[in-house]
Write a protein that holds these residues in place. Structure first.
Motif, PDB file in Angstrom:
ATOM      1  N   GLN A   1      19.564  36.969 -41.153  1.00  0.00           N
ATOM      2  CA  GLN A   1      19.310  38.180 -40.381  1.00  0.00           C
ATOM      3  C   GLN A   1      19.430  37.934 -38.878  1.00  0.00           C
ATOM      4  O   GLN A   1      18.935  36.936 -38.351  1.00  0.00           O
ATOM      5  CB  GLN A   1      17.916  38.719 -40.700  1.00  0.00           C
ATOM      6  CG  GLN A   1      17.774  39.311 -42.089  1.00  0.00           C
ATOM      7  CD  GLN A   1      18.628  40.555 -42.267  1.00  0.00           C
ATOM      8  OE1 GLN A   1      18.507  41.522 -41.526  1.00  0.00           O
ATOM      9  NE2 GLN A   1      19.485  40.527 -43.274  1.00  0.00           N
ATOM     10  N   LYS A   2      20.119  38.858 -38.224  1.00  0.00           N
ATOM     11  CA  LYS A   2      20.261  38.844 -36.769  1.00  0.00           C
ATOM     12  C   LYS A   2      19.382  39.968 -36.226  1.00  0.00           C
ATOM     13  O   LYS A   2      19.808  41.108 -36.119  1.00  0.00           O
ATOM     14  CB  LYS A   2      21.716  39.022 -36.373  1.00  0.00           C
ATOM     15  CG  LYS A   2      22.630  37.886 -36.844  1.00  0.00           C
ATOM     16  CD  LYS A   2      24.069  38.168 -36.502  1.00  0.00           C
ATOM     17  CE  LYS A   2      24.956  36.965 -36.843  1.00  0.00           C
ATOM     18  NZ  LYS A   2      24.914  36.597 -38.256  1.00  0.00           N
ATOM     19  N   CYS A   3      18.145  39.632 -35.923  1.00  0.00           N
ATOM     20  CA  CYS A   3      17.153  40.626 -35.544  1.00  0.00           C
ATOM     21  C   CYS A   3      16.661  40.378 -34.123  1.00  0.00           C
ATOM     22  O   CYS A   3      16.519  39.221 -33.694  1.00  0.00           O
ATOM     23  CB  CYS A   3      15.968  40.582 -36.515  1.00  0.00           C
ATOM     24  SG  CYS A   3      14.719  41.855 -36.242  1.00  0.00           S
ATOM     25  N   ARG A   4      16.401  41.467 -33.400  1.00  0.00           N
ATOM     26  CA  ARG A   4      15.931  41.361 -32.017  1.00  0.00           C
ATOM     27  C   ARG A   4      14.537  40.731 -31.935  1.00  0.00           C
ATOM     28  O   ARG A   4      14.135  40.237 -30.877  1.00  0.00           O
ATOM     29  CB  ARG A   4      15.916  42.735 -31.359  1.00  0.00           C
ATOM     30  CG  ARG A   4      14.900  43.722 -31.929  1.00  0.00           C
ATOM     31  CD  ARG A   4      15.163  45.111 -31.433  1.00  0.00           C
ATOM     32  NE  ARG A   4      16.440  45.601 -31.936  1.00  0.00           N
ATOM     33  CZ  ARG A   4      17.097  46.651 -31.437  1.00  0.00           C
ATOM     34  NH1 ARG A   4      16.585  47.301 -30.421  1.00  0.00           N
ATOM     35  NH2 ARG A   4      18.230  47.028 -31.955  1.00  0.00           N
ATOM     36  N   LEU A   5      13.795  40.785 -33.043  1.00  0.00           N
ATOM     37  CA  LEU A   5      12.481  40.149 -33.096  1.00  0.00           C
ATOM     38  C   LEU A   5      12.553  38.927 -34.006  1.00  0.00           C
ATOM     39  O   LEU A   5      13.287  38.920 -34.997  1.00  0.00           O
ATOM     40  CB  LEU A   5      11.433  41.125 -33.638  1.00  0.00           C
ATOM     41  CG  LEU A   5      11.162  42.392 -32.837  1.00  0.00           C
ATOM     42  CD1 LEU A   5      10.085  43.225 -33.516  1.00  0.00           C
ATOM     43  CD2 LEU A   5      10.759  42.062 -31.407  1.00  0.00           C
ATOM     44  N   PRO A   6      11.797  37.884 -33.706  1.00  0.00           N
ATOM     45  CA  PRO A   6      11.753  36.726 -34.609  1.00  0.00           C
ATOM     46  C   PRO A   6      11.121  37.113 -35.939  1.00  0.00           C
ATOM     47  O   PRO A   6      10.362  38.078 -36.029  1.00  0.00           O
ATOM     48  CB  PRO A   6      10.890  35.715 -33.851  1.00  0.00           C
ATOM     49  CG  PRO A   6      10.063  36.541 -32.923  1.00  0.00           C
ATOM     50  CD  PRO A   6      10.913  37.715 -32.533  1.00  0.00           C
ATOM     51  N   ILE A   7      11.466  36.362 -36.970  1.00  0.00           N
ATOM     52  CA  ILE A   7      10.936  36.650 -38.301  1.00  0.00           C
ATOM     53  C   ILE A   7      10.152  35.460 -38.832  1.00  0.00           C
ATOM     54  O   ILE A   7      10.366  34.317 -38.431  1.00  0.00           O
ATOM     55  CB  ILE A   7      12.047  37.034 -39.303  1.00  0.00           C
ATOM     56  CG1 ILE A   7      12.962  35.825 -39.590  1.00  0.00           C
ATOM     57  CG2 ILE A   7      12.845  38.226 -38.818  1.00  0.00           C
ATOM     58  CD1 ILE A   7      13.946  36.072 -40.730  1.00  0.00           C
ATOM     59  N   GLU A   8       9.234  35.772 -39.725  1.00  0.00           N
ATOM     60  CA  GLU A   8       8.581  34.760 -40.548  1.00  0.00           C
ATOM     61  C   GLU A   8       8.766  35.184 -41.999  1.00  0.00           C
ATOM     62  O   GLU A   8       8.805  36.380 -42.311  1.00  0.00           O
ATOM     63  CB  GLU A   8       7.094  34.630 -40.221  1.00  0.00           C
ATOM     64  CG  GLU A   8       6.271  35.864 -40.552  1.00  0.00           C
ATOM     65  CD  GLU A   8       4.766  35.612 -40.549  1.00  0.00           C
ATOM     66  OE1 GLU A   8       4.351  34.453 -40.337  1.00  0.00           O
ATOM     67  OE2 GLU A   8       4.012  36.585 -40.780  1.00  0.00           O
ATOM     68  N   ILE A   9       8.912  34.218 -42.882  1.00  0.00           N
ATOM     69  CA  ILE A   9       9.063  34.495 -44.309  1.00  0.00           C
ATOM     70  C   ILE A   9       7.839  33.937 -45.018  1.00  0.00           C
ATOM     71  O   ILE A   9       7.582  32.726 -44.977  1.00  0.00           O
ATOM     72  CB  ILE A   9      10.349  33.870 -44.883  1.00  0.00           C
ATOM     73  CG1 ILE A   9      11.572  34.337 -44.092  1.00  0.00           C
ATOM     74  CG2 ILE A   9      10.502  34.224 -46.357  1.00  0.00           C
ATOM     75  CD1 ILE A   9      12.871  33.636 -44.513  1.00  0.00           C
ATOM     76  N   VAL A  10       7.078  34.820 -45.640  1.00  0.00           N
ATOM     77  CA  VAL A  10       5.875  34.418 -46.369  1.00  0.00           C
ATOM     78  C   VAL A  10       6.216  34.406 -47.850  1.00  0.00           C
ATOM     79  O   VAL A  10       6.447  35.454 -48.458  1.00  0.00           O
ATOM     80  CB  VAL A  10       4.709  35.384 -46.088  1.00  0.00           C
ATOM     81  CG1 VAL A  10       3.463  34.952 -46.859  1.00  0.00           C
ATOM     82  CG2 VAL A  10       4.415  35.443 -44.591  1.00  0.00           C
TER      83      VAL A  10
END
Length: 338
Positions: free
Chosen positions: A30-39
């Motif tokens: 994913q190219k998202c403007r916000l960082p992601i976390e995967i739970v």
């Protein structure tokens, strides 16, 4: 503590060693403007699923958080344990046998949510992939195709969905604050394992608290064709799933004061399905449970229900009809193989 610059993605996994890497890779791309976390919530898999998840947690320590190993919880507890562990302002999820196909999925959804605080959930279109036949098929049913809809207008459709979900949660992004507030106010609605699933009440409560946004973009592939929690070969287990989800719909309808021709049709349909699963299983106890459900749901027997009840009222006739059905199924299988 909620992080307003973060998107959390829930991944539930159980005995999906052959597909979980595909799921995680589709999120990591994913190219998202916000960082992601995967739970990641691995629910005590008995195959190599957890080893794959541990490998991803080692390789992506700043993104992938694997929930601690624990005895099998079941899907409901696993989902909401992960939800409570999410730190992001927004939450998405992707099941361990599904995968996202649009690398801008999250970014498009975040843009909508950031622009309109009244939107509590945004979702998209999807396609199915049959793991057995390898056939891909686009979903063509878009019940609320408007870019934004008042969620209260969708409540009846959400609780009376049959084959195609109004909102496929694995395509969605929703506000963490909204769902966690609803969860705290009525935890039993979410945690009650006898209600059978996690998505209907989640979508319903998000819809009742704001607007629902929709993008027609296909962003997710939904895997079908193999037995799952909602697609089981055992009639007794399928009976239990239908009863649980229908009871959840009844509870939501009752709390929201929804009693329409559509809801009455829906509960009549579910009662008939319960009776047919009871019939196919040959279990008189399931018939009794189905009758209790009919009473709770105020279902008036129609012609189909009266017919199956008449067959099941006589043990000999019931067994004869089971034999006839078995022969018909065997013949159909033979002809398909010929």
């Amino acid at each position: 503590m909620e992080d307003n610059s973060l998107v959390s993605v829930i991944v539930l996994a159980y005995n999906q060693q052959d597909s979980i890497a595909r799921t995680l890779d589709s999120i990591l791309m994913q190219k998202c403007r916000l960082p992601i976390e995967i739970v990641v919530g691995d629910d005590a898999s008995t195959d190599g699923t957890r080893a794959v998840c541990e490998d991803y947690a080692r390789r992506y320590p700043d993104i992938v958080r694997l929930m601690p190993a624990a005895p099998n919880k079941g899907m409901v507890d696993n989902y909401f344990d992960c939800m409570l562990a999410c730190r992001g302002k927004y939450i998405a999820d992707c099941a361990g046998d599904d995968y996202w196909t649009d690398p801008k999925k999250l970014d498009k959804e975040v843009e909508i949510m950031e622009a309109d605080p009244s939107v509590t959930i945004v979702h998209t279109n999807w396609r199915t992939y049959n793991e057995d036949t390898h056939e891909t098929k686009d979903n063509v049913v878009e019940q609320f195709p408007a870019p934004k809809t008042d969620g209260k207008q969708m409540l009846e459709a959400i609780i009376t969905q049959t084959t195609t979900p109004v909102v496929h949660l694995c395509t969605a992004l929703y506000r963490a604050e909204t769902i966690k507030r609803c969860y705290a106010a009525d935890t039993d609605l979410f945690r009650n394992k006898d209600l059978g699933c996690e998505d209907i009440q989640t979508v319903f409560m998000l819809a009742i608290n704001g607007k629902v946004a929709y993008m027609p973009d296909v962003t997710m592939t939904y895997s079908i064709g193999k037995p799952s929690f909602s697609n089981q070969c055992n009639h007794a287990k399928q009976f239990r799933f239908v009863r649980q989800t229908a009871m959840l719909s009844w509870l939501l309808a009752s709390r929201a004061g929804i009693d329409t021709g559509r809801t009455r049709w829906f509960f009549s349909l579910r009662a008939f399905e319960l009776l047919m699963h009871a019939f196919r299983s040959g279990d008189a106890k399931l018939k009794a449970v189905a009758l209790e459900c009919m009473s709770t749901w105020n279902v008036k027997p129609d012609r189909k229900i009266k017919t199956v009840l008449a067959v099941m009222s006589n043990t000999v006739l019931w067994n004869v009809m089971l034999g006839v059905r078995g022969a018909f199924v065997a013949l159909k299988r033979f002809l398909n193989l010929a």
